[in-house]
Design a protein around this motif. Structure first.
Motif, short mmCIF file in Angstrom:
data_model
loop_
_atom_site.label_atom_id
_atom_site.label_comp_id
_atom_site.label_asym_id
_atom_site.label_seq_id
_atom_site.Cartn_x
_atom_site.Cartn_y
_atom_site.Cartn_z
N UNK A 2 0.84 -1.21 0.00
CA UNK A 2 0.00 0.00 0.00
C UNK A 2 0.87 1.26 0.00
N UNK A 3 1.91 1.28 0.84
CA UNK A 3 2.81 2.44 0.88
C UNK A 3 3.46 2.68 -0.49
N UNK A 4 3.92 1.59 -1.09
CA UNK A 4 4.61 1.71 -2.38
C UNK A 4 3.64 2.18 -3.47
N UNK A 5 2.48 1.52 -3.57
CA UNK A 5 1.59 1.86 -4.69
C UNK A 5 0.94 3.23 -4.52
N UNK A 6 0.69 3.64 -3.26
CA UNK A 6 0.14 4.99 -3.06
C UNK A 6 1.16 6.02 -3.55
N UNK A 7 2.45 5.80 -3.23
CA UNK A 7 3.45 6.79 -3.62
C UNK A 7 3.66 6.79 -5.13
N UNK A 8 3.70 5.62 -5.76
CA UNK A 8 3.94 5.64 -7.21
C UNK A 8 2.70 6.11 -7.97
N UNK A 9 1.52 5.86 -7.40
CA UNK A 9 0.28 6.35 -8.02
C UNK A 9 0.25 7.89 -7.98
N UNK A 10 0.63 8.44 -6.85
CA UNK A 10 0.72 9.91 -6.74
C UNK A 10 1.67 10.45 -7.81
#
Lengths: 115, 137
Positions: free
Chosen positions: B37-45
């Protein structure tokens, strides 16, 4: 904690796609039309209450592991949104009530706020 | 393990497809869901930033046993003042981007919150390169 069935009963809401098990429990609620704000939430098993009905609402929920979305003010999910939600395991609900009224009822039912 | 995804500037209907694919890969690799979740939230942003601000870009993902490195490079207007862009609430997003639920000046601070290391290089009129590193253990 509340059950999906309570949302449908009290808010006159409908499930338009996803898991139709009405006994599912939901722990937290968060209301926003700002997806940047939604992306800052760490809570699990959350219901997003929103009036923003576009693909990014679903994408944001997918990234944030949000399993339930309630669209208020009679906002309708498009077929593309439903398809993406199905693929991501997200349950979509719709109701006619305003965001304020929906949140007030959900809070009275026992849905916990994030902050 | 390396992956490359193209990102189309201005096309919000495809925004998030690269991040979604990365999420599927990390799930298959049995990475801890909270870390995913941390990784995908940051790359999605970061992906949304390319769609919102740039003409085109690409996301390069390298997965190692101990870390994941994501480099997002775009051709676009660049960031004139990175320190200012990192401040919560600062945004140059268009009204169209705001209508999509973004552009509140929260993206870069949220990326920083969700990554172990964040490096940004930008040249005005050329583009921006954002590197996000997350350790898997």
């Amino acid at each position: 904690m509340i059950k999906v069935s309570q949302i449908l009963d009290v808010l006159n809401a409908q499930i338009v796609c996803g898991n139709t098990d009405l006994n599912q429990d939901i722990d937290f609620g968060f209301a926003s039309d700002l997806m940047s704000d939604v992306l800052t939430i760490d809570s699990d098993n959350l219901l997003l209450v929103t009036g923003l009905n576009n693909l990014q609402t679903i994408r944001t929920s997918e990234m944030s592991d949000i399993p339930y979305i309630l669209f208020v003010r009679d906002k309708k999910a498009s077929e593309e949104m439903k398809s993406l939600a199905e693929e991501s395991g997200i349950t979509l609900m719709e109701c006619r009530y305003s965001m304020f009224r929906a949140c007030s009822l959900l809070c009275n039912m026992g849905l916990e706020p994030v902050y | 393990m390396d992956f490359k995804f193209d990102i189309e500037g201005g096309n919000f209907s495809n925004a998030g497809t690269a991040s979604s694919d990365v999420k599927k890969v990390l799930k298959k690799l049995n990475v801890d869901p909270k870390l995913i979740k941390r990784i995908v939230v940051s790359i999605y942003e970061a992906e949304v930033n390319v769609v919102a601000h740039a003409y085109e870009g690409e996301m390069n993902v390298s997965i190692f046993p101990d870390k994941i490195i994501v480099r997002i490079v775009d051709k676009g207007p660049g960031i004139a003042d990175i320190e200012l862009a990192m401040q919560k609430g600062y945004s140059t997003a268009s009204p169209e981007v705001r209508e999509m639920g973004f552009g509140a000046g929260m993206g870069l601070p949220n990326i920083k919150k969700n990554t172990n290391e964040l490096n940004i290089k930008s040249t005005v009129g050329v583009g921006t390169e954002v590197e996000l590193i997350n350790y898997l253990n």
